[in-house]
Design a protein around this motif. Structure first.
Motif, mmCIF file in Angstrom:
data_model
loop_
_atom_site.group_PDB
_atom_site.id
_atom_site.type_symbol
_atom_site.label_atom_id
_atom_site.label_comp_id
_atom_site.label_asym_id
_atom_site.label_seq_id
_atom_site.Cartn_x
_atom_site.Cartn_y
_atom_site.Cartn_z
ATOM 1 N N TYR A 159 52.201 31.055 43.999
ATOM 2 C CA TYR A 159 52.290 29.869 42.159
ATOM 3 C C TYR A 159 52.483 29.108 42.966
ATOM 4 C CZ TYR A 159 52.500 35.173 41.698
ATOM 5 O OH TYR A 159 52.636 36.242 41.866
ATOM 6 N N PHE A 160 52.362 28.080 41.700
ATOM 7 C CA PHE A 160 52.683 26.678 41.191
ATOM 8 C C PHE A 160 53.321 27.084 40.143
ATOM 9 C CE2 PHE A 160 51.617 22.425 39.410
ATOM 10 C CZ PHE A 160 51.490 21.348 40.533
ATOM 11 N N VAL A 161 54.177 25.918 39.970
ATOM 12 C CA VAL A 161 55.355 26.910 38.679
ATOM 13 C C VAL A 161 55.654 24.730 38.129
ATOM 14 C CG1 VAL A 161 56.120 29.007 39.669
ATOM 15 C CG2 VAL A 161 57.386 26.299 39.994
ATOM 16 N N LEU A 162 55.862 25.283 36.762
ATOM 17 C CA LEU A 162 56.111 23.968 36.071
ATOM 18 C C LEU A 162 57.749 24.623 35.103
ATOM 19 C CD1 LEU A 162 52.812 22.308 35.685
ATOM 20 C CD2 LEU A 162 54.968 21.495 37.324
ATOM 21 N N GLY A 163 58.203 23.127 34.256
ATOM 22 C CA GLY A 163 59.300 23.535 33.939
ATOM 23 C C GLY A 163 58.322 23.501 32.754
ATOM 24 N N ASP A 164 58.457 23.676 31.443
ATOM 25 C CA ASP A 164 58.375 23.862 30.071
ATOM 26 C C ASP A 164 58.510 22.121 30.022
ATOM 27 O OD1 ASP A 164 56.840 25.691 30.627
ATOM 28 O OD2 ASP A 164 58.106 26.572 28.486
ATOM 29 N N ASN A 165 59.614 22.247 29.950
ATOM 30 C CA ASN A 165 60.090 20.113 29.826
ATOM 31 C C ASN A 165 59.671 19.871 30.801
ATOM 32 O OD1 ASN A 165 61.559 17.945 29.136
ATOM 33 N ND2 ASN A 165 63.470 19.393 28.956
ATOM 34 N N ARG A 166 58.244 19.230 31.257
ATOM 35 C CA ARG A 166 58.021 18.216 32.046
ATOM 36 C C ARG A 166 58.872 17.138 32.637
ATOM 37 N NH1 ARG A 166 52.635 21.010 31.986
ATOM 38 N NH2 ARG A 166 53.857 23.129 31.649
ATOM 39 N N VAL A 167 59.349 16.283 31.753
ATOM 40 C CA VAL A 167 60.305 14.973 31.441
ATOM 41 C C VAL A 167 61.483 15.301 32.515
ATOM 42 C CG1 VAL A 167 58.748 13.729 30.491
ATOM 43 C CG2 VAL A 167 60.532 14.499 29.574
ATOM 44 N N ASN A 168 62.149 16.592 33.026
ATOM 45 C CA ASN A 168 63.324 17.111 32.705
ATOM 46 C C ASN A 168 63.269 18.343 33.715
ATOM 47 O OD1 ASN A 168 65.867 16.641 33.739
ATOM 48 N ND2 ASN A 168 66.600 17.348 31.171
ATOM 49 N N SER A 169 61.840 18.680 34.844
ATOM 50 C CA SER A 169 62.108 19.554 35.145
ATOM 51 C C SER A 169 61.883 19.614 36.939
ATOM 52 C CB SER A 169 61.044 20.181 34.877
ATOM 53 O OG SER A 169 60.985 21.314 35.801
ATOM 54 N N LYS A 170 62.539 19.963 37.417
ATOM 55 C CA LYS A 170 62.483 19.950 39.378
ATOM 56 C C LYS A 170 61.394 21.181 39.387
ATOM 57 C CE LYS A 170 65.262 18.424 42.164
ATOM 58 N NZ LYS A 170 66.929 18.627 42.898
ATOM 59 N N ASP A 171 60.191 21.236 39.762
ATOM 60 C CA ASP A 171 59.730 22.027 39.933
ATOM 61 C C ASP A 171 58.119 21.723 41.248
ATOM 62 O OD1 ASP A 171 57.419 20.503 38.417
ATOM 63 O OD2 ASP A 171 58.362 21.301 37.355
ATOM 64 N N SER A 172 57.409 23.000 40.873
ATOM 65 C CA SER A 172 55.995 22.938 42.271
ATOM 66 C C SER A 172 55.793 21.157 42.510
ATOM 67 C CB SER A 172 54.724 23.139 41.763
ATOM 68 O OG SER A 172 55.431 24.444 42.146
ATOM 69 N N ARG A 173 56.145 20.071 41.377
ATOM 70 C CA ARG A 173 55.470 18.876 41.620
ATOM 71 C C ARG A 173 56.448 18.219 42.774
ATOM 72 N NH1 ARG A 173 56.146 16.771 35.951
ATOM 73 N NH2 ARG A 173 57.837 17.835 36.053
ATOM 74 N N SER A 174 58.149 19.232 43.258
ATOM 75 C CA SER A 174 58.839 18.421 43.857
ATOM 76 C C SER A 174 59.012 19.188 45.057
ATOM 77 C CB SER A 174 60.307 17.902 43.266
ATOM 78 O OG SER A 174 60.474 19.521 42.753
ATOM 79 N N PHE A 175 59.160 20.263 44.560
ATOM 80 C CA PHE A 175 59.469 21.368 46.007
ATOM 81 C C PHE A 175 58.322 22.373 46.358
ATOM 82 C CE2 PHE A 175 61.391 23.611 42.320
ATOM 83 C CZ PHE A 175 60.319 24.592 42.142
ATOM 84 N N GLY A 176 56.990 21.931 45.460
ATOM 85 C CA GLY A 176 56.309 22.678 45.988
ATOM 86 C C GLY A 176 55.575 24.338 45.893
ATOM 87 N N PHE A 177 54.745 25.206 46.196
ATOM 88 C CA PHE A 177 54.586 26.458 46.031
ATOM 89 C C PHE A 177 55.443 27.341 45.868
ATOM 90 C CE2 PHE A 177 50.238 24.322 47.431
ATOM 91 C CZ PHE A 177 50.010 24.566 46.138
ATOM 92 N N ILE A 178 55.483 28.208 45.152
ATOM 93 C CA ILE A 178 56.659 29.134 45.645
ATOM 94 C C ILE A 178 55.982 30.702 46.346
ATOM 95 C CG2 ILE A 178 58.048 31.198 44.163
ATOM 96 C CD1 ILE A 178 59.409 28.119 44.488
ATOM 97 N N ASP A 179 56.149 30.889 47.144
ATOM 98 C CA ASP A 179 56.065 32.229 48.021
ATOM 99 C C ASP A 179 56.082 33.310 46.664
ATOM 100 O OD1 ASP A 179 56.287 34.914 49.784
ATOM 101 O OD2 ASP A 179 54.659 33.272 50.848
ATOM 102 N N LYS A 180 55.133 34.095 46.708
ATOM 103 C CA LYS A 180 55.090 35.390 45.774
ATOM 104 C C LYS A 180 56.536 36.342 46.198
ATOM 105 C CE LYS A 180 50.416 36.695 44.534
ATOM 106 N NZ LYS A 180 49.198 37.715 45.397
#
Length: 204
Positions: A159-180
């Protein structure tokens, strides 16, 4: 002459009552009851439902720091579900993010608009109205899967995941995909605080 029997009234009323349970039987019965209830509780806690707490601001405005949610550990994961999984950097810490890309999806973010498989997505769960233009450009900049992961599509079983607070979220933009297999569960119900009890995405 026929024989007949006679029982005095006093004897009828003086019959001894059935022997009550011994103290040992009472203790054993209570112990079994506690074991069964505890087993049921742990089974639900481990395999079905569990409470989870929100820490930080990465899911604002949808979720606030200190919110408590009910985690559902069964069922399929759909796009835009809010899921819980261990932090890629610290397995003792849990992350709460929103699923944006399913296996096979093409994800692009351009000019503050999310595109999934070429379709522009209206993200009603996001509110960045108070964020400056410079912060939007630097903290919520354009990206594609090719630019951050070197692939065109979300891989199978990921999965590709993001936080709703896009300017203050560590998510798939930094750590990549999440395995199911890393997903602990998904959540839609906030149980605390009581004045905000209910489904976290009322627009669904």
């Amino acid at each position: 002459m026929e024989d007949s029997s006679y029982t005095p009234k006093s004897d009828k009323h003086n019959k001894k009552p059935q022997k009550e349970k011994t103290l040992l039987q009472e203790i054993l019965s209570t112990f079994i009851y506690i074991v069964v209830i505890t087993g049921l509780f742990l089974s639900v806690r481990i395999y079905l439902l569990a409470p989870v707490s929100v820490e930080g601001a990465s899911m604002e405005p949808t979720l606030q720091d200190g919110d408590r949610l009910l985690l559902n550990k069964v069922g399929d994961i759909d796009r835009f579900d809010v899921i819980v999984f261990p932090s890629p950097e610290d397995n003792d810490k849990q992350f709460i993010k929103r699923v944006i890309g399913l296996p096979g999806d093409e994800i692009t973010f351009q000019d503050q608009t999310l595109y999934i498989n070429g379709d522009a997505i209206e993200e009603d769960y996001i509110d960045l109205s108070g964020v400056s233009e410079s912060d939007l450009q630097s903290l919520n900049s354009n990206f594609s899967l090719a630019s951050i992961e070197g692939v065109e599509e979300v891989p199978e079983d990921a999965y590709f995941v993001l936080g709703d607070n896009r300017v203050n979220s560590k998510d798939s933009r930094s750590f990549g995909f999440i395995d199911k297999n890393q997903v602990t569960g998904k959540t839609r119900l906030r149980i605390w605080p009581l004045d905000r009890f209910g489904f976290i995405d009322d627009s669904d």
